[in-house]
Motif scaffolding. Structure first.
Motif, short mmCIF file in Angstrom:
data_model
loop_
_atom_site.label_atom_id
_atom_site.label_comp_id
_atom_site.label_asym_id
_atom_site.label_seq_id
_atom_site.Cartn_x
_atom_site.Cartn_y
_atom_site.Cartn_z
N ALA A 65 0.84 -1.20 0.00
CA ALA A 65 0.00 0.00 0.00
C ALA A 65 0.87 1.25 0.00
O ALA A 65 0.59 2.22 -0.72
CB ALA A 65 -0.93 -0.01 1.21
N ALA A 66 1.93 1.23 0.80
CA ALA A 66 2.83 2.37 0.86
C ALA A 66 3.56 2.58 -0.46
O ALA A 66 3.78 3.72 -0.89
CB ALA A 66 3.83 2.18 2.00
N LEU A 67 3.95 1.49 -1.10
CA LEU A 67 4.63 1.59 -2.39
C LEU A 67 3.69 2.13 -3.45
O LEU A 67 4.04 3.05 -4.21
CB LEU A 67 5.16 0.21 -2.79
CG LEU A 67 5.85 0.12 -4.16
CD1 LEU A 67 7.01 1.09 -4.27
CD2 LEU A 67 6.31 -1.32 -4.42
N ASP A 68 2.49 1.60 -3.52
CA ASP A 68 1.53 2.06 -4.52
C ASP A 68 1.20 3.53 -4.33
O ASP A 68 0.99 4.26 -5.31
CB ASP A 68 0.27 1.20 -4.44
CG ASP A 68 -0.68 1.47 -5.60
OD1 ASP A 68 -0.33 1.13 -6.74
OD2 ASP A 68 -1.78 2.03 -5.36
N ALA A 69 1.17 3.98 -3.07
CA ALA A 69 0.85 5.37 -2.77
C ALA A 69 2.01 6.32 -3.00
O ALA A 69 1.83 7.54 -2.98
CB ALA A 69 0.37 5.49 -1.32
N GLY A 70 3.22 5.77 -3.21
CA GLY A 70 4.38 6.61 -3.42
C GLY A 70 5.08 7.05 -2.16
O GLY A 70 5.98 7.89 -2.21
N ASP A 71 4.69 6.48 -1.02
CA ASP A 71 5.35 6.83 0.24
C ASP A 71 6.76 6.23 0.32
O ASP A 71 7.61 6.73 1.06
CB ASP A 71 4.52 6.33 1.43
CG ASP A 71 3.16 7.00 1.50
OD1 ASP A 71 3.06 8.18 1.08
OD2 ASP A 71 2.20 6.37 1.96
N ILE A 94 2.21 -2.42 -9.42
CA ILE A 94 3.51 -2.75 -8.84
C ILE A 94 4.03 -3.99 -9.57
O ILE A 94 3.25 -4.86 -9.95
CB ILE A 94 3.36 -3.06 -7.33
CG1 ILE A 94 2.83 -1.85 -6.57
CG2 ILE A 94 4.68 -3.52 -6.75
CD1 ILE A 94 2.46 -2.17 -5.13
N GLU A 95 5.35 -4.09 -9.72
CA GLU A 95 5.89 -5.28 -10.35
C GLU A 95 7.29 -5.59 -9.83
O GLU A 95 7.93 -4.75 -9.20
CB GLU A 95 5.91 -5.14 -11.86
CG GLU A 95 6.70 -3.98 -12.40
CD GLU A 95 6.47 -3.79 -13.89
OE1 GLU A 95 7.35 -4.21 -14.65
OE2 GLU A 95 5.42 -3.24 -14.26
N SER A 96 7.74 -6.79 -10.13
CA SER A 96 9.06 -7.22 -9.70
C SER A 96 10.14 -6.54 -10.53
O SER A 96 10.04 -6.44 -11.75
CB SER A 96 9.19 -8.75 -9.85
OG SER A 96 10.52 -9.16 -9.63
N ALA A 97 11.18 -6.09 -9.82
CA ALA A 97 12.34 -5.52 -10.50
C ALA A 97 13.51 -6.50 -10.51
O ALA A 97 14.43 -6.36 -11.32
CB ALA A 97 12.78 -4.22 -9.81
N ILE A 220 12.35 -7.77 -5.23
CA ILE A 220 12.28 -6.32 -5.03
C ILE A 220 11.15 -5.81 -5.91
O ILE A 220 11.14 -6.05 -7.12
CB ILE A 220 13.60 -5.64 -5.41
CG1 ILE A 220 14.73 -6.10 -4.49
CG2 ILE A 220 13.45 -4.11 -5.36
CD1 ILE A 220 16.11 -5.68 -4.96
N ALA A 221 10.19 -5.12 -5.30
CA ALA A 221 9.07 -4.59 -6.05
C ALA A 221 9.18 -3.07 -6.18
O ALA A 221 9.64 -2.39 -5.26
CB ALA A 221 7.75 -4.95 -5.37
N VAL A 222 8.77 -2.57 -7.34
CA VAL A 222 8.73 -1.13 -7.59
C VAL A 222 7.43 -0.81 -8.30
O VAL A 222 6.74 -1.71 -8.80
CB VAL A 222 9.92 -0.66 -8.46
CG1 VAL A 222 11.25 -0.95 -7.78
CG2 VAL A 222 9.89 -1.32 -9.85
N ARG A 223 7.08 0.46 -8.36
CA ARG A 223 5.91 0.85 -9.13
C ARG A 223 6.20 0.65 -10.62
O ARG A 223 7.32 0.86 -11.09
CB ARG A 223 5.54 2.31 -8.87
CG ARG A 223 4.93 2.53 -7.49
CD ARG A 223 4.38 3.95 -7.36
NE ARG A 223 5.43 4.95 -7.49
CZ ARG A 223 6.23 5.30 -6.50
NH1 ARG A 223 6.12 4.74 -5.31
NH2 ARG A 223 7.17 6.21 -6.69
#
Length: 260
Positions: A65-71, A94-97, A220-223
């Motif tokens: 949730a924090a990642l999707d929100a950009g926090d 979100i997806e795997s890097a 590792i996940a990133v937007r």
């Protein structure tokens, strides 16, 4: 000797320039191995101009949730089946890097020294999220403890159990609370990071342990919008270094396995 002040000035300016050009990112991790591994990644990434700040989360729900929100800009705590489930349920972009490590999940007991000692009708706690709970049921199936419906994939539930010869009673608990359930159940399935936090040895203590070769490699996940940014490659490359692999092997002694 008159060149020394100039040399010192050049050195200071170079250091200042490198520091001022460093990019800072926040990475969400769960306490324990994920956080410890990233402490080893930080100095590697810093040499490439990437300043990592770690934000610890005590559960498996908030980091996405924090990642999707950009926090935060990335997180490191989950495997692909869990991420897929979160995206399907919540619509996260979100997806795997890159891949990180595998934590073979274990079943632990304070009351019994081996699985054979678990009595008929025994109480077994499993994580209440679909991915980790299903992962435990697959482990029990693979060990011949239960049978599941055909085609259940990676996320079976207790409703998918077709045979349960020992008439085990499954108690679903939050993954972070699993170690606390040990006093109340015959055995508890506990994720490695929570097991190590509770002082358990994920190699020696489990009475059942998952095969480390499987789909549950962490990542590792990133937007999705960030996946092609230069810092993402630096982050993954910094993790995928010989010194980080050596740290994992030395620190965790087989409880956590490099999987890239």
């Amino acid at each position: 000797m008159s060149f020394r002040p100039a040399l010192i000035l050049v050195t200071v300016l170079a250091a200042w320039s490198a520091a001022s050009s460093a990019e800072t990112i926040k990475i969400g991790v769960t306490p324990g191995p994920h956080a410890q591994i990233f402490e080893a990644v930080k100095p590697v990434a810093a040499k490439q101009g990437l300043d990592i700040q770690l934000i610890e989360f005590s559960d498996y729900v908030v980091p996405n949730a924090a990642l999707d929100a950009g926090d935060i800009q990335a997180n490191s705590f989950q495997n692909q089946p869990y991420l897929d489930n979160q995206k399907a349920d919540r619509g996260y972009k979100i997806e795997s890097a890159g891949l990180t490590v595998n934590f073979p999940i274990g079943v632990y007991s304070k009351k019994h020294k081996s699985w054979a000692d678990v009595p008929d009708g025994g109480k077994i706690s499993i994580p209440n999220d679909p991915t980790n709970g299903g992962r435990v049921l697959l482990l029990l199936r693979d060990k011949g403890v239960i049978k599941l419906k055909d085609g259940v994939g990676f996320k079976p539930s207790v409703l998918d159990i077709t045979e349960n010869p020992k008439k085990l009673k499954f108690v679903e608990v939050d993954a972070a609370q699993a170690p606390r359930s040990l006093d109340d159940v015959d055995a508890a399935a506990i994720n490695t990071n929570y097991a190590t936090q509770a002082g358990l040895d994920p190699v020696k203590d489990p009475i059942l342990r998952e095969d480390p070769k499987g789909p549950y490699v962490n990542l590792i996940a990133v937007r999705s919008a960030d996946k092609d940014k230069p810092w993402v490659k630096i982050l993954v490359d910094s993790y995928h270094t010989p010194e980080v692999k050596e740290f994992i092997l030395t620190k965790f002694k087989g409880a956590v396995l490099p999987s890239w």
